[in-house]
Design a protein around this motif. Structure first.
Motif, short mmCIF file in Angstrom:
data_model
loop_
_atom_site.label_atom_id
_atom_site.label_comp_id
_atom_site.label_asym_id
_atom_site.label_seq_id
_atom_site.Cartn_x
_atom_site.Cartn_y
_atom_site.Cartn_z
N ASN A 72 -3.23 -3.28 -2.71
CA ASN A 72 -3.71 -4.12 -1.80
C ASN A 72 -2.58 -5.10 -1.23
O ASN A 72 -2.02 -5.84 -2.06
N TYR A 74 -2.22 -6.94 2.34
CA TYR A 74 -2.60 -6.88 3.61
C TYR A 74 -1.79 -7.09 4.65
O TYR A 74 -1.83 -7.05 5.77
N GLU A 75 -0.52 -7.85 4.24
CA GLU A 75 0.50 -8.02 5.19
C GLU A 75 1.09 -6.77 5.94
O GLU A 75 1.75 -6.68 6.53
N TRP A 133 -13.01 -1.80 -8.65
CA TRP A 133 -12.25 -0.78 -9.33
C TRP A 133 -11.36 -1.53 -10.30
O TRP A 133 -11.05 -2.74 -10.06
N GLN A 211 5.64 -2.98 -2.78
CA GLN A 211 4.19 -2.76 -2.37
C GLN A 211 3.42 -3.67 -3.57
O GLN A 211 2.05 -3.73 -3.50
N ARG A 217 5.58 -11.68 -8.46
CA ARG A 217 4.20 -12.21 -8.09
C ARG A 217 3.42 -12.59 -9.21
O ARG A 217 3.90 -12.29 -10.43
N PHE A 226 -7.20 -10.57 -6.36
CA PHE A 226 -6.92 -11.10 -5.20
C PHE A 226 -6.28 -12.61 -5.50
O PHE A 226 -5.25 -13.00 -4.60
N LYS A 230 1.11 -11.77 -4.34
CA LYS A 230 2.40 -11.16 -4.25
C LYS A 230 3.62 -11.79 -3.44
O LYS A 230 3.48 -12.44 -2.74
N1 MTE Z 1 -1.16 -10.85 -2.31
C1 MTE Z 1 -0.54 -10.82 -0.86
N2 MTE Z 1 0.47 -11.68 -0.39
N3 MTE Z 1 -1.42 -9.96 -0.06
C2 MTE Z 1 -2.38 -9.44 -0.38
O1 MTE Z 1 -3.13 -8.80 0.49
N4 MTE Z 1 -3.77 -8.59 -2.07
C3 MTE Z 1 -4.49 -9.11 -3.50
C4 MTE Z 1 -3.41 -9.27 -4.49
N5 MTE Z 1 -2.35 -10.05 -4.00
C5 MTE Z 1 -2.94 -9.34 -1.56
C6 MTE Z 1 -1.94 -9.97 -2.57
C7 MTE Z 1 -5.50 -8.24 -3.99
S1 MTE Z 1 -6.96 -8.01 -3.29
C8 MTE Z 1 -5.22 -7.35 -5.11
S2 MTE Z 1 -6.59 -6.39 -5.66
C9 MTE Z 1 -3.82 -7.28 -5.78
O2 MTE Z 1 -3.01 -8.03 -4.93
C10 MTE Z 1 -3.54 -5.70 -5.75
O3 MTE Z 1 -2.22 -5.77 -6.58
P1 MTE Z 1 -1.66 -4.07 -6.81
O4 MTE Z 1 -1.51 -3.60 -5.21
O5 MTE Z 1 -0.40 -4.65 -7.27
O6 MTE Z 1 -2.61 -3.56 -7.36
#
Ligand code: MTE
Length: 311
Positions: A72, A74-75, A133, A211, A217, A226, A230
Motif C-alpha cells: 500500500n 497510495y502516492e 491481512w 515501494q 519509513r 496505515f 513511508k
Molecule cells: N505511507 C504513505 N506515504 N502512503 C501510503 O499509502 N500506506 C500505509 C502505510 N504507509 C501508505 C503509507 C498502509 S495502508 C499500509 S498497510 C502500509 O504502509 C503498507 O506497508 P508495506 O507496503 O511496506 O507493507
C-alpha cells in the motif's frame, strides 16, 4: 527514555527462507524436551518469541516477493501492485528529513547523517493491515527514540507528526485526491519513544525498496499498517494532536490511535481475525491478537483509556 526492547533476532534467523523454516520445525520438535537449553541464545530468543506468540502466530517471515509486491503506497496508486510497478521512479538520493517544532536542534538532517548517528538493528515484526491481512517482515532500522533524542525533544512536546514526500512529477497516484496529500501520520510522544517503534531503512538485509517506503519509513507494529508512514521527509514535535491522512479522510473509520484491537470493529467489517498473506489457497484465517501480539510491551501506554472511544 523507556527501556530498550530486547529482541535479538537477526536476519540469520530469517534467511535464507528454507533454512529458517527447517530450523523452525526442528525447534518446534525440541521445545519442552530440555534440549532447547543446548541451543544458542539467538535460537532461544526466537523460540521464546514463537512460544509467546502461540504456535499459530509464529514469527515466520513472509517472502521477499510478498513483502515487496503486495503493498500500500497510495502516492503510486491504490492497487496492491501499483507501488512495485511505479515507485521505482521516485528519487530517493539525495534525501533529507526536516526535524522541526519543539526540538533543540531543528534542521534538515540528510539520510547519510542520520544513518551515521544511528545504531541499525534487525527485527522481525508482525504487521497487520486494517483490511484484515497480515505479514511478518524482517526489518532493519533504528529506534525512533534515538533520532528524537538526537534532535532534542523539548519540555512540553506531546506528539510527533510525520509527513511523506509529496512530488507529483514522480508520484502518479497523487493526481487523484483519494487522500489530502502529503500523506500525514502522528503518534503520541510516549508511543514514538517506545522501543518497539522503529524507523526502518531496509528489509531482508537489503536497502528498503521504494515501494516499501525508501529510504526510511516508520514501523509501529502494534498499530494498523496505515500508521507506518513511508518515505518520511518531515518529523515535527508538537503539543497538539496532529492531523492524520486517514482520520481526515474518514474520521468515523480511522481514529488517531489505530491500535490493533480485535474487540473494536471497523464500521464496515470485523477486525477479530486476519489472513496471513502467502500460504496459498489453504491459508487459514487466524485470530487477531490484542495490540497485534505486543500487549505485554505496550498495554501500559493506554491504561485507563477507553479503547473503543480512542480507537
Ligand atoms: N505511507 C504513505 N506515504 N502512503 C501510503 O499509502 N500506506 C500505509 C502505510 N504507509 C501508505 C503509507 C498502509 S495502508 C499500509 S498497510 C502500509 O504502509 C503498507 O506497508 P508495506 O507496503 O511496506 O507493507
Amino acid at each position: 527514555m523507556a527501556r530498550r526492547w530486547t529482541n535479538n533476532l537477526t536476519l540469520a534467523d530469517a534467511t535464507p527462507q528454507a533454512a529458517f523454516w527447517n530450523r523452525r520445525r526442528i525447534m518446534a520438535g525440541l521445545a519442552g524436551s530440555g534440549l532447547a537449553a543446548a541451543l544458542g541464545s539467538q535460537a532461544q530468543a526466537e523460540l521464546a518469541l514463537a512460544e509467546q506468540a502461540g504456535a499459530d502466530q509464529a514469527l515466520e517471515p513472509n517472502t521477499w516477493e510478498e513483502v515487496t509486491s503486495y503493498c500500500n503506497f497510495y502516492e503510486f496508486g491504490t492497487g496492491k501492485g501499483d507501488p512495485s510497478e511505479y515507485a521505482g521512479r521516485m528519487t530517493t538520493d539525495p534525501w533529507s528529513v526536516a526535524i522541526d517544532g519543539m526540538v533543540d536542534k531543528p534542521g534538515e538532517y540528510s539520510f547519510e547523517q542520520i544513518l551515521g548517528e544511528m545504531t541499525l538493528e534487525e527485527r522481525i515484526y508482525r504487521f497487520r493491515c486494517v483490511e484484515a491481512w497480515s505479514m511478518v517482515v524482517p526489518w532493519q532500522g533504528f529506534e525512533l527514540a534515538d533520532l528524537l533524542t538526537l534532535a532534542g525533544v523539548q519540555e512540553g512536546a506531546k506528539y510527533v507528526a510525520f509527513e511523506t514526500l509529496y512530488r507529483p512529477s514522480e508520484m502518479p497516484g497523487t493526481a487523484y485526491k483519494v487522500l489530502d496529500w502529503p500523506y500525514r501520520e502522528g503518534l503520541r510522544l510516549d508511543e514514538a519513544m517506545h522501543p518497539l517503534t522503529i524507523m526502518a531503512t531496509g528489509v531482508f538485509g537489503q536497502p528498503l525498496p521504494n515501494q516499501n517506503g525508501a529510504p526510511l519509513r516508520l514501523v509501529v507494529p502494534w498499530k494498523y499498517g496505515f500508521k507506518s508512514i513511508k518515505s518520511v521527509v518531515r518529523i515535527t514535535l508538537t503539543d497538539q494532536e496532529p492531523p492524520t491522512s486517514w482520520n481526515m479522510a474518514n474520521p468515523r473509520e480511522y481514529g488517531f490511535y489505530s491500535n490493533v484491537n480485535p474487540d473494536v470493529s471497523h464500521p464496515r467489517w470485523s477486525q477479530a481475525s486476519e489472513r496471513r498473506i502467502g500460504g496459498g489457497l489453504f491459508a487459514r484465517r487466524q485470530p487477531t491478537l490484542m495490540f497485534n501480539g505486543y500487549e505485554a510491551e505496550v498495554a501500559a501506554l493506554y491504561e485507563g483509556m477507553d479503547l473503543s472511544e480512542y480507537f
